[in-house]
Scaffold this active site. Structure first.
Site, PDB file in Angstrom:
ATOM      1  N   ILE A 387       0.948  -1.265  -0.036  1.00 40.16           N
ATOM      2  CA  ILE A 387       0.049  -0.081  -0.121  1.00 40.16           C
ATOM      3  C   ILE A 387       0.828   1.309   0.143  1.00 40.16           C
ATOM      4  CG2 ILE A 387      -1.537   1.326   1.504  1.00 40.16           C
ATOM      5  CD1 ILE A 387      -2.900  -1.518   2.252  1.00 40.16           C
ATOM      6  N   GLU A 494     -12.380  -1.701  18.177  1.00 40.81           N
ATOM      7  CA  GLU A 494     -13.405  -1.594  17.144  1.00 40.81           C
ATOM      8  C   GLU A 494     -14.878  -2.428  17.393  1.00 40.81           C
ATOM      9  OE1 GLU A 494     -11.832  -2.475  13.445  1.00 40.81           O
ATOM     10  OE2 GLU A 494     -10.397  -0.931  13.599  1.00 40.81           O
ATOM     11  N   HIS A 517     -13.235   1.705   9.796  1.00 38.98           N
ATOM     12  CA  HIS A 517     -12.359   0.669   8.992  1.00 38.98           C
ATOM     13  C   HIS A 517     -12.901   0.050   7.810  1.00 38.98           C
ATOM     14  CE1 HIS A 517      -9.353  -2.670  10.298  1.00 38.98           C
ATOM     15  NE2 HIS A 517      -9.268  -2.472   9.032  1.00 38.98           N
TER      16      HIS A 517
END
Length: 633
Positions: A387, A494, A517
Site C-alpha cells: 500500500i 472496534e 475501518h
C-alpha cells in the site's frame, strides 16, 4: 486408496436431475422451441409439470402426458439433446466415471425419461443398453414426437415399482434419485435403502423420506467404502465464514461442494470456541481473534483465511505448530486503501470536515484559513509495503514529494526518498501516513514524542492498525492545535457489529475524519478478496499448495501425480527418513517429493503410485513427530 471393497449392492440410479443436472424433457422443449415467441412460456409450463410429477403432487402418468402434449419436438432434435446432456452430467457423477465403468454390471439406470437420449449419454460410463430401463417415444410419419409407448411399464403410475418387480434382483438393492417415484421403490419394499440425491435439486417431500441425503455421489461412495476419485467428500468439509465477506466467497466454496455456514459480525473467544468444533476452514476479517484457546477447540481445522491484509488477529505460531495453514489477501484491497488515503489528504488539506457540517447547519463560512494545496507538499509514508509503495506512485502523480521509512530494505519507486530514521521523516513531512503491519512491536509506534517531532500544522493519517498509534496522544495533539488535522480508519478497539456504539477520544475534534475501518470496503476490493482467499484455501485443501501462506513453508507444487501424501511434522532431524523408510518397506514407488522447513515445522509432500497397501497409510500417520497427515487423490 486401494482397499478390499465389499460387493456392490445393485444400484438403481435415476437419470434426470440425478445422472444429469437437468430434466431431459425440459431441455428437449428448450431445443425444439428455439426461435419461437412462446418458448419461455411453454418451457416454463413443462418444467412446472416436471416438478409436480417428481415431488408427487401430480401423478406421474398425468405429468408425462401433459408435458408431451406441450412438446413440439421432432426426431432430429434428439441428437442435439444428447450432445447437450453429455455436457450436463452431474459433476460428482462425471468425476467418478471410473467407478461406473468398474461396476457397470451392477448398475441400472431406471428412468421415467426416454431411452433415445439416455442410452448414448450413459454409454460413455460403461452402462450398456441392457442396463437402461426407460420409456420410448412414438413418432408420426414426418418424425414429430407424438407421445410414448403406453405398453412400457415405466409410462404408468408406479412404473418404477413394476419395473423393479420384473427385474427381480437378488441381493441388496440401493436406489439413488431425486424424485418421489424413486422413493416409492423403497416404500414398496423393493430396495434396502433410498438415497435422496440433492446435488442438482432438493425436494422436501423426497428428502424427508430418504434413508440418507447425498449432496454428491462422492458421499454415497464414501459411506459405502467404495472406490472414489476424491480422497474425501467435499460436502463433509465444513467452512465457517464470519464478519460478512463478500457473498462471492460463500458462492465459490459451495460451487466446490463444501458445506458453508455464515455468521454475521465477529465472534468473541467463547463464542468461537463453541462454533469451531468440526470446522475445517475458518474465514474471518479483522475483528475475530483466533487465539490458542480457539485452536485447542478446533478439532478438524485445516486452514484459516483472513479476508483482509492483516493477520495479527491470528495466533500464527500456534497455527503453524498445529499444522493449520493461514492465508490472507495481501494485494486485493491495495488500490482501495490508497484511494481512501489520497482522498483524506485532499479533504483534510481543504479542511472539509469543519466546513461540511457548518453548511448542513446553514452556516456560510467562506475562508481560506488553514487550507492548502497538496501539490509540492512532502508526504511521509511510514511502511513502504504494497500500500505504501502504491500510494507513493499516486502521490507523485498529483505533484507531492514523497519520503518513506521502513525497517526493511525496500526499493523506492519514482522519485521517493528513503529516510534513514523515523525521526528524520517526522521532522520533514507535511503529511504523515501510516502503512505498517500489526506486529506487537509496532504498538504505539506513534505517540506523544513522535507527534511533538512533527511540524506544526502537520496532517496525520492512520489506515494501518489501530494499536500502532497512541490515540489519547493523537487527540491531545489535535486538541492543542499542534496537528492541523487527522484521518483515522482503524482503532485499538472496534465494535463487533454495526449495532454497537463507537467510542473514541477523537470524536468531535476539529478537522478530523473518522471512518469505520472501510479502507478496503469497496465493491472491487471485497470482490477481489472474496475470490483470492477462497482460491488459496481450496488450492491448499485440494492439492497441498502452500504458496502465499503466511505461516507454513511456501511450496509451489507441480500437478499432482497419482496419490499425494501431505505430511506436516515438528522440525526435528530424521522425519523424512522415517517417512521414506515406511514407503520403502512396502515397495511404494515415489513419483516426486518436496520438502521445506522453518524453525518450527517441516512440510513434506510425496506423490506416489496409487498401488499400495492400506497399512502404509496407518504407518505414516504413526511416524514420530507427525502433526497432520492427509492423503489426496
Amino acid at each position: 486408496m486401494p482397499q478390499s471393497s465389499p460387493p456392490l449392492p445393485y444400484l438403481i440410479i435415476d437419470f434426470d436431475s440425478t445422472f444429469t443436472q437437468v430434466e431431459g424433457l425440459d431441455e428437449l422443449a428448450d431445443i425444439a422451441l428455439q426461435g419461437s415467441p412462446d418458448r419461455e412460456r411453454i418451457v416454463g409450463e413443462i418444467r412446472a409439470l416436471t416438478d409436480q410429477g417428481m415431488s408427487g403432487s401430480l401423478s406421474f402418468s398425468e405429468s408425462l402426458q401433459r408435458r408431451l402434449a406441450l412438446l413440439p419436438a421432432r426426431r432430429e432434435h434428439i441428437g442435439q439433446l444428447v450432445e447437450r446432456l453429455k455436457g450436463l452430467v452431474s459433476e460428482s457423477i462425471r468425476r467418478n466415471q471410473a467407478f461406473f465403468q468398474q461396476f457397470a454390471g451392477r448398475i441400472y439406470v431406471v428412468s421415467s425419461g426416454f431411452r433415445e437420449f439416455i442410452e448414448p449419454v450413459v454409454a460413455e460410463f460403461g452402462i450398456g443398453p441392457d442396463f437402461v430401463l426407460a420409456n420410448t417415444f412414438t413418432y408420426d410419419a414426418e418424425g414429430r414426437i407424438t407421445g410414448f409407448d403406453a405398453e412400457n411399464v415405466l409410462s404408468q403410475n408406479g412404473g418404477k415399482i413394476l419395473q423393479l418387480r420384473q427385474l427381480d434382483l437378488e441381493g441388496d438393492v440401493y436406489v439413488l434419485g431425486d424424485g418421489y417415484t424413486d422413493y416409492q421403490i423403497r416404500e414398496a419394499g423393493l430396495a434396502n435403502r433410498f438415497y435422496a440425491f440433492t446435488e442438482n435439486v432438493s425436494r422436501e417431500a423426497v428428502v424427508s423420506r430418504a434413508d440418507e441425503v447425498l449432496p454428491s455421489f462422492d458421499e454415497f461412495l464414501y459411506q459405502n467404502k467404495l472406490p472414489m476419485t476424491l480422497s474425501y467428500p467435499k460436502n463433509r468439509i465444513k467452512v465457517l465464514l464470519l464478519e460478512n465477506p463478500d457473498p462471492r466467497a460463500a458462492e465459490l466454496f459451495r460451487q466446490e461442494g463444501y458445506q458453508v455456514d455464515l455468521v454475521p459480525g465477529g465472534l468473541d473467544e467463547d463464542e468461537l470456541v463453541d462454533r469451531i468444533e468440526g470446522v475445517s476452514i475458518l474465514g474471518i476479517r479483522s475483528k475475530t481473534q483466533v487465539t490458542p484457546r480457539v485452536l485447542e477447540a478446533a478439532n478438524r481445522l485445516i486452514a484459516i483465511g483472513a479476508f483482509c491484509i492483516g493477520t495479527n488477529q491470528i495466533a500464527l505460531t500456534e497455527c503453524m505448530k498445529k499444522g493449520v495453514a493461514v492465508f490472507n489477501a495481501p494485494f486485493s484491497n491495495t488500490r482501495s486503501v490508497v484511494e481512501l488515503a489520497l482522498g483524506e489528504i485532499i479533504v483534510l488539506a481543504r479542511r472539509i470536515p469543519e466546513k461540511n457540517p457548518k453548511m448542513h447547519q446553514g452556516e456560510w463560512d467562506k475562508s481560506a484559513k488553514g487550507a492548502f494545496e497538496i501539490r509540492g507538499k512532502k508526504l511521509g509514508i511510514i511502511g513502504y509495503g504494497n500500500i505504501g509503495a502504491q500510494l507513493s506512485v499516486v502521490a507523485e502523480a498529483v505533484g507531492m514529494q514523497v519520503l518513506y521509512f521502513d525497517i526493511a530494505e525496500k526499493l523506492q519507486l519514482g522519485n521517493a526518498v528513503k529516510c534513514r530514521t523515523l525521526d528524520e521523516l517526522l521532522q520533514q513531512a507535511d503529511i504523515v501516513t501510516m502503512h505498517v503491519d500489526g506486529r506487537p512491536e509496532n504498538t504505539n509506534l506513534i505517540g506523544a514524542r513522535e507527534f511533538a517531532l512533527m511540524k506544526p500544522g502537520t496532517i496525520f493519517l492512520n489506515n494501518a492498525r489501530g494499536h500502532v498509534v497512541d490515540v489519547p496522544a493523537l487527540a491531545e495533539a489535535i486538541h492543542s492545535g499542534h496537528l492541523g488535522g487527522a484521518a483515522v480508519d482503524v482503532f485499538p478497539y472496534e465494535p463487533k457489529t454495526n449495532h454497537e456504539t463507537f467510542e473514541s477520544e477523537l470524536r468531535g475534534l476539529p478537522n478530523v475524519l473518522l471512518t469505520p475501518h472501510i479502507g478496503g470496503s469497496t465493491s472491487e476490493a471485497q470482490r477481489n478478496i472474496a475470490e483470492f482467499v477462497p482460491e488459496r484455501l481450496m488450492q491448499y485443501v485440494n492439492t497441498g499448495n502452500t504458496q502465499q501462506s503466511v505461516n507454513l513453508p511456501n511450496i509451489q507444487l507441480p500437478v499432482q501425480q497419482a496419490h499425494r501424501l501431505i505430511h506436516i511434522h515438528h522440525n526435528v532431524p530424521g522425519v523424512l527418513a522415517r517417512i521414506n523408510n515406511v514407503l520403502a518397506a512396502h515397495s511404494v514407488n515415489i513419483l516426486g517429493q518436496y520438502l521445506k522447513t522453518n524453525e518450527h515445522i517441516g512440510y513434506v509432500i510425496t506423490d506416489i503410485d496409487k498401488e499400495y497397501e492400506q497399512e502404509v497409510i496407518g504407518e505414516l500417520r504413526k511416524v514420530e513427530h507427525t502433526i497432520k497427515f492427509r492423503v489426496l487423490y
